[in-house]
Design a protein around this motif. Structure first.
Motif, short mmCIF file in Angstrom:
data_model
loop_
_atom_site.label_atom_id
_atom_site.label_comp_id
_atom_site.label_asym_id
_atom_site.label_seq_id
_atom_site.Cartn_x
_atom_site.Cartn_y
_atom_site.Cartn_z
N VAL A 1 0.76 -1.14 -0.04
CA VAL A 1 0.00 -0.08 -0.10
C VAL A 1 0.83 1.21 -0.05
O VAL A 1 0.53 2.36 -0.69
CB VAL A 1 -1.01 -0.03 1.21
CG1 VAL A 1 -1.49 1.20 1.47
CG2 VAL A 1 -2.04 -1.04 1.11
N THR A 2 1.85 1.21 0.91
CA THR A 2 2.75 2.53 1.01
C THR A 2 3.48 2.79 -0.34
O THR A 2 3.75 3.95 -0.72
CB THR A 2 3.64 2.53 2.11
OG1 THR A 2 4.31 1.25 2.07
CG2 THR A 2 3.18 2.57 3.30
N VAL B 1 2.36 1.64 -3.45
CA VAL B 1 1.28 2.18 -4.42
C VAL B 1 1.29 3.83 -4.39
O VAL B 1 1.11 4.61 -5.13
CB VAL B 1 0.31 1.66 -4.47
CG1 VAL B 1 -0.77 2.05 -5.35
CG2 VAL B 1 0.46 -0.16 -4.97
N MET B 2 0.95 4.04 -3.07
CA MET B 2 0.84 5.40 -2.65
C MET B 2 2.04 6.40 -3.03
O MET B 2 1.80 7.36 -3.35
CB MET B 2 0.55 5.49 -1.12
CG MET B 2 -0.78 5.20 -0.71
SD MET B 2 -1.25 5.66 0.91
CE MET B 2 -1.16 7.52 0.95
N GLY B 3 3.18 5.83 -2.82
CA GLY B 3 4.40 6.67 -3.28
C GLY B 3 4.50 6.84 -4.84
O GLY B 3 4.68 7.95 -5.26
N VAL C 1 1.88 6.90 -6.62
CA VAL C 1 0.62 7.79 -7.01
C VAL C 1 1.13 9.14 -6.96
O VAL C 1 0.92 10.02 -7.41
CB VAL C 1 -0.87 7.47 -6.14
CG1 VAL C 1 -1.55 8.50 -6.25
CG2 VAL C 1 -1.11 6.25 -6.85
N MET C 2 1.72 9.26 -5.69
CA MET C 2 2.41 10.88 -5.35
C MET C 2 3.37 11.34 -6.08
O MET C 2 3.12 12.49 -6.58
CB MET C 2 2.86 10.88 -3.77
CG MET C 2 2.08 10.43 -2.80
SD MET C 2 2.94 10.56 -0.99
CE MET C 2 1.54 11.20 -0.07
N THR D 1 1.50 12.18 -9.43
CA THR D 1 0.53 13.51 -9.20
C THR D 1 1.36 14.60 -9.18
O THR D 1 0.87 15.69 -9.04
CB THR D 1 -0.53 13.30 -8.20
OG1 THR D 1 0.08 13.04 -6.97
CG2 THR D 1 -1.38 12.28 -8.58
N ASN E 1 3.73 15.23 -6.53
CA ASN E 1 4.33 15.55 -5.11
C ASN E 1 5.60 14.38 -5.22
O ASN E 1 5.19 13.27 -4.37
CB ASN E 1 3.47 15.21 -4.17
CG ASN E 1 3.73 15.71 -2.93
OD1 ASN E 1 4.91 16.08 -2.74
ND2 ASN E 1 2.89 15.61 -1.72
N GLY F 1 6.84 11.52 -2.35
CA GLY F 1 6.46 10.12 -2.99
C GLY F 1 7.82 9.06 -2.73
O GLY F 1 7.66 8.00 -2.66
N PHE G 1 8.14 8.08 0.78
CA PHE G 1 6.85 6.87 0.86
C PHE G 1 7.83 5.54 0.42
O PHE G 1 7.85 4.55 0.96
CB PHE G 1 5.90 7.44 0.25
CG PHE G 1 4.53 7.55 0.98
CD1 PHE G 1 3.58 6.72 1.30
CD2 PHE G 1 4.60 8.74 1.61
CE1 PHE G 1 2.54 6.98 2.32
CE2 PHE G 1 3.59 9.30 2.46
CZ PHE G 1 2.57 8.43 2.73
N THR H 1 8.09 2.06 2.76
CA THR H 1 8.09 0.93 2.35
C THR H 1 9.24 -0.04 2.98
O THR H 1 9.04 -1.32 3.25
CB THR H 1 8.30 0.82 0.76
OG1 THR H 1 7.24 1.59 0.28
CG2 THR H 1 8.26 -0.36 0.43
#
Length: 72
Positions: free
Chosen positions: A23-24, A26-28, A30-31, A34, A36, A40, A43, A48
């Protein structure tokens, strides 16, 4: 009853830490996508890795507990 028994360590090593690491990651990503980039990369590199090493620690601790309790 200890909080760090075989069942708890199994859950941490095989379920909790891998899912949180995924999850972290994927969030990294995505950041980063986008815009950021700094957060990112933090993350991806820091958080991770914390979950990866947490899972490895729990697996090592679980292995040492299972090898100690099994007798001849």
């Amino acid at each position: 009853m200890s909080l760090m028994n075989k069942t708890t360590l199994t859950f941490i090593a095989f379920i909790a830490c891998p899912i949180l690491g995924l999850v972290t990651a994927v969030m990294g990503l995505v950041m980063i996508f986008t815009g950021n980039v700094v957060m990112g990369v933090v993350f991806l590199v820091v958080l991770t890795q914390v979950f990866i090493f947490g899972g490895l620690w729990a697996l090592k601790k679980r292995t040492s507990l299972t090898s100690d309790t099994e007798g001849p």
